[in-house]
Write an enzyme that holds these catalytic residues in place. Structure first.
Site, PDB file in Angstrom:
ATOM      1  CG  ASP A  29      -2.112   0.904   1.070  1.00 47.34           C
ATOM      2  OD1 ASP A  29      -2.338   1.403  -0.047  1.00 47.34           O
ATOM      3  OD2 ASP A  29      -2.807   1.144   2.080  1.00 47.34           O
ATOM      4  CG  ASN A  77      -7.910  -2.010  -5.180  1.00 42.37           C
ATOM      5  OD1 ASN A  77      -7.034  -2.846  -4.966  1.00 42.37           O
ATOM      6  ND2 ASN A  77      -8.147  -1.013  -4.328  1.00 42.37           N
TER       7      ASN A  77
HETATM    8  C1  IPE Z   1      -5.393  -2.711  -0.276  1.00 45.69           C
HETATM    9  O1  IPE Z   1      -5.050  -1.369  -0.434  1.00 45.69           O
HETATM   10  C2  IPE Z   1      -5.390  -3.408  -1.603  1.00 45.69           C
HETATM   11  C3  IPE Z   1      -4.081  -3.610  -2.212  1.00 45.69           C
HETATM   12  C4  IPE Z   1      -2.928  -3.261  -1.719  1.00 45.69           C
HETATM   13  C5  IPE Z   1      -4.116  -4.286  -3.483  1.00 45.69           C
HETATM   14  P1  IPE Z   1      -6.160  -0.239  -0.590  1.00 45.69           P
HETATM   15  O2  IPE Z   1      -5.428   1.033  -0.771  1.00 45.69           O
HETATM   16  O3  IPE Z   1      -7.133  -0.615  -1.643  1.00 45.69           O
HETATM   17  O4  IPE Z   1      -6.892  -0.314   0.826  1.00 45.69           O
HETATM   18  P2  IPE Z   1      -7.804   0.739   1.575  1.00 45.69           P
HETATM   19  O5  IPE Z   1      -8.829   1.220   0.599  1.00 45.69           O
HETATM   20  O6  IPE Z   1      -6.910   1.838   2.037  1.00 45.69           O
HETATM   21  O7  IPE Z   1      -8.383  -0.026   2.715  1.00 45.69           O
HETATM   22  C1  IPE Z   2      -1.528   0.194  -3.435  1.00 44.21           C
HETATM   23  O1  IPE Z   2      -1.261   1.565  -3.455  1.00 44.21           O
HETATM   24  C2  IPE Z   2      -1.709  -0.385  -4.808  1.00 44.21           C
HETATM   25  C3  IPE Z   2      -3.065  -0.861  -5.111  1.00 44.21           C
HETATM   26  C4  IPE Z   2      -4.085  -0.841  -4.291  1.00 44.21           C
HETATM   27  C5  IPE Z   2      -3.273  -1.399  -6.439  1.00 44.21           C
HETATM   28  P1  IPE Z   2      -2.443   2.620  -3.484  1.00 44.21           P
HETATM   29  O2  IPE Z   2      -2.789   2.908  -4.903  1.00 44.21           O
HETATM   30  O3  IPE Z   2      -3.562   2.167  -2.635  1.00 44.21           O
HETATM   31  O4  IPE Z   2      -1.735   3.886  -2.837  1.00 44.21           O
HETATM   32  P2  IPE Z   2      -2.385   4.919  -1.851  1.00 44.21           P
HETATM   33  O5  IPE Z   2      -2.938   4.146  -0.703  1.00 44.21           O
HETATM   34  O6  IPE Z   2      -3.455   5.636  -2.608  1.00 44.21           O
HETATM   35  O7  IPE Z   2      -1.251   5.804  -1.446  1.00 44.21           O
HETATM   36 MG    MG Z   3      -4.032   2.419  -0.671  1.00 46.83          MG
END
Ligand code: IPE
Ligand code: IPE
Ligand code: MG
Length: 249
Positions: A29, A77
């Site tokens: 994340d 997502n």
């Molecule tokens: C969790 O991260 C999913 C992945 C890393 C693929 P998110 O960024 O989607 O999670 P939330 O929305 O902060 O809980």
């Molecule tokens: C995790 O990074 C990757 C996926 C969920 C695919 P994020 O895209 O959630 O990054 P933040 O949380 O917005 O910084």
């Molecule tokens: Mg995230």
């Protein structure tokens, strides 16, 4: 030289091989926040995130960790802007195509868990090819959770089991933890010993809900693209200090 000897040669001296997790899972994340801090579009964070994952896979292999599971895309997502979702799907496809040869050479077994049928056809084809070409590899089991949701995984297991009961193949009292697990996407993969989440968020976000019943959780503020060997080393040191009781004393 055996694989084990090679691994021990690379393992930092303060890590005890007998106290290493067998299976590490990661919630990768913070890609978006990383990009924002650099003044770049979010997708650049995802691109750098792939490099961080490649390094971690290699590191696990070097240090003798037998399984790595990475959360790449959750069932939630899809709510993201269409351009970002499309970029991620093509990034996964490209990364797979580029990395397959090296994974074959390095004896990596790759597999995917999640609702794969809902992914773009071209990505599904790349996924099947990579799983097929690496199915006999044994240095490390690398699982990528793509369009994965823990609740959906549990529900689809329930449906499959209910169908077997209805057909008279299984009796309700025969549904044990073992039978249940054999219907999860992760059938045949041991539960993670250590789950690492980057970017400081303290939640599971629908990842491995059943499998994490007793897994240790390690959270770091580091954003995923900056997660390197030194960070992983710190996580493993913290894990080694944990006292896993599994409900005992
Ligand atoms: C969790 O991260 C999913 C992945 C890393 C693929 P998110 O960024 O989607 O999670 P939330 O929305 O902060 O809980
Ligand atoms: C995790 O990074 C990757 C996926 C969920 C695919 P994020 O895209 O959630 O990054 P933040 O949380 O917005 O910084
Ligand atoms: Mg995230």
């Amino acid at each position: 030289m055996t694989t084990q000897q090679t691994n021990l040669q690379y393992l930092p001296s303060d890590l005890k091989p007998e106290l290493l997790p067998q299976h590490v899972a990661v919630i990768m994340d913070g890609n978006g926040r990383w990009a924002k801090r650099q003044g770049l579009p979010r997708i650049m964070g995802h691109k750098r995130g792939v490099d961080a994952l490649k390094d971690l896979l290699r590191c696990c292999r070097d240090w003798g960790i037998k399984a790595l599971t990475a959360y790449a895309f959750s069932t939630e997502n899809w709510k993201r802007p269409q351009e970002e979702v499309e970029f991620l799907m093509s990034l996964f496809q490209r990364a797979l195509r580029q990395e397959l040869k090296e994974m074959v050479e390095e004896n990596v077994q790759i597999q995917f868990v999640g609702n794969l049928q809902a992914l773009p056809k071209a990505l599904q084809e790349e996924i099947s090819r990579s799983m097929d070409e690496t199915k006999n590899n044994r240095s490390i089991k690398f699982t990528v959770a793509t369009n994965y949701g823990g609740r959906q995984e549990i529900l689809q297991a329930c449906r499959a089991i209910a169908q077997k009961v209805q057909q008279g193949i299984l009796k309700p009292d025969e549904i044990s933890e073992q039978i249940f697990e054999s219907h999860l996407y992760t059938a045949g993969i041991t539960d993670p010993d250590l789950l690492i989440r980057t970017s400081g968020e303290m939640r599971l976000s629908n990842f491995l809900l059943w499998q994490m019943a007793y897994g240790e959780i390690y959270i770091t503020d580091t954003l995923w693209p900056d997660f390197d060997r030194a960070e992983f080393h710190r996580a493993l040191c913290a894990y080694q200090q944990r006292n896993r009781r599994f409900g005992g004393v």
